[in-house]
Scaffold this motif. Sequence first.
Motif, PDB file in Angstrom:
ATOM      1  N   GLU A 119     -10.429  -0.733   5.570  1.00  0.00           N
ATOM      2  CA  GLU A 119     -11.432  -1.417   4.748  1.00  0.00           C
ATOM      3  C   GLU A 119     -12.804  -0.747   4.833  1.00  0.00           C
ATOM      4  N   LYS A 120     -13.122  -0.173   5.975  1.00  0.00           N
ATOM      5  CA  LYS A 120     -14.433   0.463   6.153  1.00  0.00           C
ATOM      6  C   LYS A 120     -14.502   1.866   5.549  1.00  0.00           C
ATOM      7  N   HIS A 121     -13.420   2.628   5.625  1.00  0.00           N
ATOM      8  CA  HIS A 121     -13.460   4.054   5.285  1.00  0.00           C
ATOM      9  C   HIS A 121     -12.713   4.449   4.017  1.00  0.00           C
ATOM     10  N   CYS A 122     -12.008   3.520   3.368  1.00  0.00           N
ATOM     11  CA  CYS A 122     -11.138   3.910   2.250  1.00  0.00           C
ATOM     12  C   CYS A 122     -11.368   3.073   1.003  1.00  0.00           C
ATOM     13  N   GLN A 123     -11.062   3.700  -0.119  1.00  0.00           N
ATOM     14  CA  GLN A 123     -11.100   3.023  -1.409  1.00  0.00           C
ATOM     15  C   GLN A 123      -9.858   3.454  -2.178  1.00  0.00           C
ATOM     16  N   LEU A 124      -9.106   2.485  -2.691  1.00  0.00           N
ATOM     17  CA  LEU A 124      -7.925   2.823  -3.486  1.00  0.00           C
ATOM     18  C   LEU A 124      -8.364   3.442  -4.797  1.00  0.00           C
ATOM     19  N   TYR A 157       0.805  -1.223   0.000  1.00  0.00           N
ATOM     20  CA  TYR A 157       0.000   0.000   0.000  1.00  0.00           C
ATOM     21  C   TYR A 157       0.840   1.276   0.000  1.00  0.00           C
ATOM     22  N   LEU A 204      -5.671   7.069  -2.004  1.00  0.00           N
ATOM     23  CA  LEU A 204      -6.975   6.529  -1.630  1.00  0.00           C
ATOM     24  C   LEU A 204      -7.992   7.638  -1.399  1.00  0.00           C
ATOM     25  N   THR A 243     -14.176   7.225   1.929  1.00  0.00           N
ATOM     26  CA  THR A 243     -15.547   7.002   1.464  1.00  0.00           C
ATOM     27  C   THR A 243     -16.599   7.319   2.524  1.00  0.00           C
ATOM     28  N   LYS A 247      -7.485   4.337  -8.745  1.00  0.00           N
ATOM     29  CA  LYS A 247      -6.670   3.791  -9.824  1.00  0.00           C
ATOM     30  C   LYS A 247      -5.619   4.814 -10.228  1.00  0.00           C
TER      31      LYS A 247
END
Length: 91
Positions: free
Chosen positions: A71-76, A13, A18, A21, A78
């Motif tokens: 995992e709950k609050h983030c999105q990678l 990572y 990121l 979200t 692109k």
Amino acid sequence: MTKHFTKEEAILYLGEVLLITQDYQSPNHSSEFVKAGEVGKVQSLDVWDGFIKLCVDIYGNYHSLDKPEFEKHCQLLKPEITSLKSQSVAT
């Protein structure tokens, strides 16, 4: 799936961008509050109580996220999306 990042997983990572979200407030530091829609970059790794956390830079403020928080609050994002965003900001 484990509750904590492995060394190998966390290293992957590093440098990733990121999107937050969901609004997030650190359970350990009540002053750490991040709003949904903000963008950050994984700059380093922290070790807290023997567990690895991702150290995310969001507008110059650093936030440590463990795996469940990540995992709950983030999105990678692109790479092509973040490079386009950087180009539009630079112009």
